[in-house]
Scaffold this motif. Structure first.
Motif, PDB file in Angstrom:
ATOM      1  N   PRO A  36     -69.321  34.419 -38.777  1.00  0.00           N
ATOM      2  CA  PRO A  36     -68.344  33.319 -38.730  1.00  0.00           C
ATOM      3  C   PRO A  36     -67.346  33.415 -39.894  1.00  0.00           C
ATOM      4  O   PRO A  36     -67.709  33.777 -41.017  1.00  0.00           O
ATOM      5  CB  PRO A  36     -69.199  32.059 -38.866  1.00  0.00           C
ATOM      6  CG  PRO A  36     -70.566  32.477 -38.475  1.00  0.00           C
ATOM      7  CD  PRO A  36     -70.688  33.923 -38.834  1.00  0.00           C
ATOM      8  N   ARG A  37     -66.109  33.090 -39.622  1.00  0.00           N
ATOM      9  CA  ARG A  37     -65.051  33.173 -40.642  1.00  0.00           C
ATOM     10  C   ARG A  37     -65.362  32.317 -41.863  1.00  0.00           C
ATOM     11  O   ARG A  37     -65.115  32.725 -42.995  1.00  0.00           O
ATOM     12  CB  ARG A  37     -63.715  32.757 -40.032  1.00  0.00           C
ATOM     13  CG  ARG A  37     -62.554  32.861 -41.001  1.00  0.00           C
ATOM     14  CD  ARG A  37     -61.235  32.633 -40.281  1.00  0.00           C
ATOM     15  NE  ARG A  37     -60.129  32.583 -41.197  1.00  0.00           N
ATOM     16  CZ  ARG A  37     -59.514  33.656 -41.709  1.00  0.00           C
ATOM     17  NH1 ARG A  37     -59.926  34.858 -41.382  1.00  0.00           N
ATOM     18  NH2 ARG A  37     -58.501  33.512 -42.544  1.00  0.00           N
ATOM     19  N   VAL A  38     -65.941  31.129 -41.657  1.00  0.00           N
ATOM     20  CA  VAL A  38     -66.234  30.248 -42.787  1.00  0.00           C
ATOM     21  C   VAL A  38     -67.292  30.883 -43.705  1.00  0.00           C
ATOM     22  O   VAL A  38     -67.254  30.682 -44.916  1.00  0.00           O
ATOM     23  CB  VAL A  38     -66.643  28.834 -42.316  1.00  0.00           C
ATOM     24  CG1 VAL A  38     -68.021  28.814 -41.697  1.00  0.00           C
ATOM     25  CG2 VAL A  38     -66.553  27.838 -43.450  1.00  0.00           C
ATOM     26  N   ARG A 101     -65.370  30.276 -29.868  1.00  0.00           N
ATOM     27  CA  ARG A 101     -64.908  29.879 -31.201  1.00  0.00           C
ATOM     28  C   ARG A 101     -66.071  29.669 -32.161  1.00  0.00           C
ATOM     29  O   ARG A 101     -67.198  29.421 -31.740  1.00  0.00           O
ATOM     30  CB  ARG A 101     -64.104  28.589 -31.098  1.00  0.00           C
ATOM     31  CG  ARG A 101     -62.833  28.740 -30.298  1.00  0.00           C
ATOM     32  CD  ARG A 101     -62.130  27.405 -30.169  1.00  0.00           C
ATOM     33  NE  ARG A 101     -60.937  27.562 -29.364  1.00  0.00           N
ATOM     34  CZ  ARG A 101     -59.724  27.288 -29.792  1.00  0.00           C
ATOM     35  NH1 ARG A 101     -59.539  26.815 -30.998  1.00  0.00           N
ATOM     36  NH2 ARG A 101     -58.690  27.450 -29.005  1.00  0.00           N
ATOM     37  N   ASP A 102     -65.754  29.702 -33.442  1.00  0.00           N
ATOM     38  CA  ASP A 102     -66.750  29.393 -34.461  1.00  0.00           C
ATOM     39  C   ASP A 102     -67.173  27.932 -34.329  1.00  0.00           C
ATOM     40  O   ASP A 102     -66.350  27.066 -34.008  1.00  0.00           O
ATOM     41  CB  ASP A 102     -66.173  29.610 -35.865  1.00  0.00           C
ATOM     42  CG  ASP A 102     -65.939  31.077 -36.178  1.00  0.00           C
ATOM     43  OD1 ASP A 102     -66.203  31.933 -35.314  1.00  0.00           O
ATOM     44  OD2 ASP A 102     -65.493  31.370 -37.305  1.00  0.00           O
ATOM     45  N   THR A 103     -68.446  27.662 -34.603  1.00  0.00           N
ATOM     46  CA  THR A 103     -68.938  26.285 -34.489  1.00  0.00           C
ATOM     47  C   THR A 103     -68.478  25.425 -35.659  1.00  0.00           C
ATOM     48  O   THR A 103     -68.323  24.220 -35.516  1.00  0.00           O
ATOM     49  CB  THR A 103     -70.471  26.265 -34.404  1.00  0.00           C
ATOM     50  OG1 THR A 103     -71.007  26.982 -35.508  1.00  0.00           O
ATOM     51  CG2 THR A 103     -70.950  26.878 -33.103  1.00  0.00           C
ATOM     52  N   VAL A 104     -68.273  26.042 -36.828  1.00  0.00           N
ATOM     53  CA  VAL A 104     -67.804  25.326 -38.015  1.00  0.00           C
ATOM     54  C   VAL A 104     -66.630  26.102 -38.592  1.00  0.00           C
ATOM     55  O   VAL A 104     -66.695  27.319 -38.740  1.00  0.00           O
ATOM     56  CB  VAL A 104     -68.921  25.214 -39.084  1.00  0.00           C
ATOM     57  CG1 VAL A 104     -68.410  24.512 -40.319  1.00  0.00           C
ATOM     58  CG2 VAL A 104     -70.138  24.511 -38.533  1.00  0.00           C
ATOM     59  N   THR A 105     -65.563  25.396 -38.951  1.00  0.00           N
ATOM     60  CA  THR A 105     -64.395  26.043 -39.550  1.00  0.00           C
ATOM     61  C   THR A 105     -64.168  25.505 -40.964  1.00  0.00           C
ATOM     62  O   THR A 105     -64.701  24.452 -41.324  1.00  0.00           O
ATOM     63  CB  THR A 105     -63.124  25.792 -38.714  1.00  0.00           C
ATOM     64  OG1 THR A 105     -62.820  24.397 -38.762  1.00  0.00           O
ATOM     65  CG2 THR A 105     -63.297  26.247 -37.274  1.00  0.00           C
ATOM     66  N   GLU A 106     -63.364  26.218 -41.715  1.00  0.00           N
ATOM     67  CA  GLU A 106     -63.035  25.773 -43.071  1.00  0.00           C
ATOM     68  C   GLU A 106     -62.317  24.425 -43.011  1.00  0.00           C
ATOM     69  O   GLU A 106     -62.554  23.548 -43.828  1.00  0.00           O
ATOM     70  CB  GLU A 106     -62.163  26.833 -43.760  1.00  0.00           C
ATOM     71  CG  GLU A 106     -61.765  26.502 -45.181  1.00  0.00           C
ATOM     72  CD  GLU A 106     -60.429  25.770 -45.253  1.00  0.00           C
ATOM     73  OE1 GLU A 106     -60.244  24.987 -46.201  1.00  0.00           O
ATOM     74  OE2 GLU A 106     -59.585  25.974 -44.356  1.00  0.00           O
ATOM     75  N   ARG A 107     -61.498  24.235 -42.010  1.00  0.00           N
ATOM     76  CA  ARG A 107     -60.779  22.969 -41.854  1.00  0.00           C
ATOM     77  C   ARG A 107     -61.754  21.813 -41.631  1.00  0.00           C
ATOM     78  O   ARG A 107     -61.546  20.714 -42.135  1.00  0.00           O
ATOM     79  CB  ARG A 107     -59.797  23.058 -40.697  1.00  0.00           C
ATOM     80  CG  ARG A 107     -58.939  21.811 -40.539  1.00  0.00           C
ATOM     81  CD  ARG A 107     -57.939  21.988 -39.436  1.00  0.00           C
ATOM     82  NE  ARG A 107     -57.014  23.045 -39.801  1.00  0.00           N
ATOM     83  CZ  ARG A 107     -55.698  22.957 -39.714  1.00  0.00           C
ATOM     84  NH1 ARG A 107     -55.151  21.870 -39.240  1.00  0.00           N
ATOM     85  NH2 ARG A 107     -54.924  23.941 -40.080  1.00  0.00           N
ATOM     86  N   ASP A 108     -62.845  22.061 -40.895  1.00  0.00           N
ATOM     87  CA  ASP A 108     -63.876  21.040 -40.683  1.00  0.00           C
ATOM     88  C   ASP A 108     -64.524  20.617 -41.996  1.00  0.00           C
ATOM     89  O   ASP A 108     -64.988  19.486 -42.138  1.00  0.00           O
ATOM     90  CB  ASP A 108     -64.981  21.542 -39.748  1.00  0.00           C
ATOM     91  CG  ASP A 108     -64.492  21.847 -38.342  1.00  0.00           C
ATOM     92  OD1 ASP A 108     -63.505  21.215 -37.901  1.00  0.00           O
ATOM     93  OD2 ASP A 108     -65.106  22.702 -37.689  1.00  0.00           O
TER      94      ASP A 108
END
Length: 134
Positions: A36-38, A101-108
């Motif tokens: 994941p990106r985060v 999509r990722d389940t958690v993002t940095e924006r979240d």
């Protein structure tokens, strides 16, 4: 005179300075999915923090110049270090994303990193975090 024939499986991987390196055996299979990106951003924030602490770079502005990003983006990434240590560890060990999509993002995570109280962060994280089996 007897002739001896040896057969072995080999594969090539990228070595130092882009040289090919021959390795014996089967080529290792990459695990399915992607990180994941985060999780990558969390690891990057930790690495950047070490760079600053050891004096490799002077400040966020220098990191931004070197990374060709804005100082605001570096700040967003570095704010991940304000998360409670257990949340940071969970982010680093998020399961691979196999599709979608990722389940958690940095924006979240932005509202969570603004909280100074780790207990409140944990409450917010538990409401956001992906549940087992989903």
């Amino acid at each position: 005179m007897n002739k001896l024939k040896v057969t072995s499986k080999v594969y090539f991987k990228q070595g130092r300075r882009s040289r090919k390196q021959m390795c014996l055996g089967e080529k290792p299979k990459a695990p399915p999915g992607r990180i994941p990106r985060v999780a990558k951003l969390m690891a990057l924030a930790i690495r950047f923090d070490n760079y600053i602490a050891s004096g490799v770079v002077e400040d966020y502005a220098e990191l931004a110049r070197l990374g060709h990003v804005t100082r605001a983006r570096i700040t967003q990434i570095m704010n991940l270090l304000n998360l409670a240590p257990d949340i940071q560890e969970t982010i680093l060990h998020l399961p691979r994303v196999e599709s979608g999509r990722d389940t958690v993002t940095e924006r979240d995570l932005r509202p969570i990193v603004l909280q100074e109280d780790w207990r409140q962060q944990r409450r917010m994280w538990n409401a956001l975090a992906p549940k087992e089996g989903s």
